[in-house]
Structures are given as structure tokens and as C-alpha cells.
Write an enzyme that holds these catalytic residues in place. Structure first.
Site, PDB file in Angstrom:
ATOM      1  CG  ASP A  42     -14.086  -6.576  -6.442  1.00 36.36           C
ATOM      2  OD1 ASP A  42     -12.980  -6.908  -6.924  1.00 36.36           O
ATOM      3  OD2 ASP A  42     -14.486  -5.389  -6.446  1.00 36.36           O
ATOM      4  CB  CYS A  58     -11.423  -4.554  -4.940  1.00 34.39           C
ATOM      5  SG  CYS A  58     -10.866  -2.966  -4.301  1.00 34.39           S
ATOM      6  N   GLY A  59     -10.362  -3.846  -7.561  1.00 34.59           N
ATOM      7  CA  GLY A  59      -9.724  -3.141  -8.667  1.00 34.59           C
ATOM      8  C   GLY A  59      -8.577  -2.245  -8.230  1.00 34.59           C
ATOM      9  CB  THR A  60      -8.344   0.922  -6.567  1.00 38.81           C
ATOM     10  OG1 THR A  60      -9.398   0.907  -5.598  1.00 38.81           O
ATOM     11  CG2 THR A  60      -8.828   1.463  -7.897  1.00 38.81           C
ATOM     12  N   GLY A  61      -7.988  -1.752  -4.643  1.00 34.58           N
ATOM     13  CA  GLY A  61      -7.653  -2.108  -3.266  1.00 34.58           C
ATOM     14  C   GLY A  61      -8.248  -1.145  -2.260  1.00 34.58           C
ATOM     15  CG  HIS A 118       6.574   0.889  11.409  1.00 36.01           C
ATOM     16  ND1 HIS A 118       7.021   2.087  10.888  1.00 36.01           N
ATOM     17  CD2 HIS A 118       7.694   0.168  11.694  1.00 36.01           C
ATOM     18  CE1 HIS A 118       8.344   2.084  10.855  1.00 36.01           C
ATOM     19  NE2 HIS A 118       8.764   0.924  11.325  1.00 36.01           N
ATOM     20  CG  HIS A 134       6.149   0.469  15.776  1.00 33.82           C
ATOM     21  ND1 HIS A 134       6.076   1.652  15.078  1.00 33.82           N
ATOM     22  CD2 HIS A 134       7.446   0.062  15.709  1.00 33.82           C
ATOM     23  CE1 HIS A 134       7.271   1.950  14.595  1.00 33.82           C
ATOM     24  NE2 HIS A 134       8.112   1.004  14.972  1.00 33.82           N
TER      25      HIS A 134
END
Length: 142
Positions: free
Chosen positions: A8, A65-68, A98, A133
Site C-alpha cells: 500500500d 504496509c506500514g506495520t505489515g 517451519h 512441520h
């Protein structure tokens, strides 16, 4: 290797830095946007990258994005996508080993450019370990 990129407006600048880094390494990039700092909604770009991965147009995706957080939540709503939000190279390695993550999520406001590129490199070079896993991945898909 082909990598789909999406971001974004908050992640646009870091996406461009990552794109340049990947191209310099000889990796093909499929840029799903955004293409400017103009305000946009991150779910659109999360979906574009996710479907690129699911439809085998790309091998992996990277979303920013800004924070993810928001963009990773949006991507993870799509069945078959395992987007790992990473803040360091250990997380990048472990999300591949994993969790068999097929998309890397980054926060442009929470992760510096140099660290972000190290995370990208670690994510792309790490293989899924399988074994115990794999069972867990299959349980996620139920």
C-alpha cells in the site's frame, strides 16, 4: 525465481527498494502495485500477490504496509497462503523452515531498509524442512 511484490502507500517506498535489490540479484519481479504514495487500501495488494503465488505466476510473494500487520492478515485470509510477518532474519528463516511461508510480510514503519533487505534474502534462500512441520501445515489447511 519470480517474486510478486505488493504494497500500500505506507509500504510503497520499501517495496521499491526491495524491487531494486531483487532485480540487481537477477531475480524476476512481478510488481502488483501500488505505484505511488497516494493512499490506497492494502487488501487489494495482498490479494493480488496471494493469487500470483497460488496461480504459480510467481514462486513467492513479498507484501509491505506500514506495520505489515494489516496486509499479512488480508493475505492470510486466502486459503493456501501462509504469509509470515517478520522483523528479523531469524523469523524469516523459521517462517520458511517451519511454516513453509509462501509470502513474506514486512512493515515499512517498523523495519529499517537494510534489515528488510537482509530479511528478504534470508526468506528467499531458506528451504522448508518438511517432516513434523508438514503435518502442522496440513492441519492449518483443514
Amino acid at each position: 525465481m519470480k517474486i510478486a511484490l505488493g504494497a500500500d502507500h505506507g509500504g510503497f517506498t520499501l517495496k521499491e527498494i526491495i524491487k531494486k535489490h531483487l532485480v540487481e540479484k537477477g531475480i524476476e519481479v512481478i510488481d502488483k502495485g501500488t505505484h505511488s504514495l497516494e493512499s490506497v487500501d492494502y487488501p487489494f495488494y495482498a490479494r493480488a500477490v496471494a493469487y500470483s503465488v497460488l496461480e504459480k505466476e510467481s514462486d513467492y510473494g513479498i507484501i509491505v504496509c506500514g506495520t505489515g500487520i494489516g496486509i499479512s492478515i488480508a493475505a492470510n485470509r486466502i486459503k493456501g497462503i501462509r504469509a509470515g510477518l517478520c522483523f528479523n532474519t531469524t523469523m524469516a528463516r523459521l517462517t520458511r523452515e517451519h511454516n513453509d511461508a509462501n509470502i513474506l510480510a514486512l512493515g515499512a514503519r517498523t523495519t529499517g531498509d537494510v534489515v528488510a533487505l537482509d530479511i528478504v534474502d534470508e526468506f528467499l534462500k531458506t528451504e522448508f524442512q518438511g517432516g513434523r512441520h508438514l503435518t502442522r501445515i496440513q492441519e492449518i489447511e483443514l
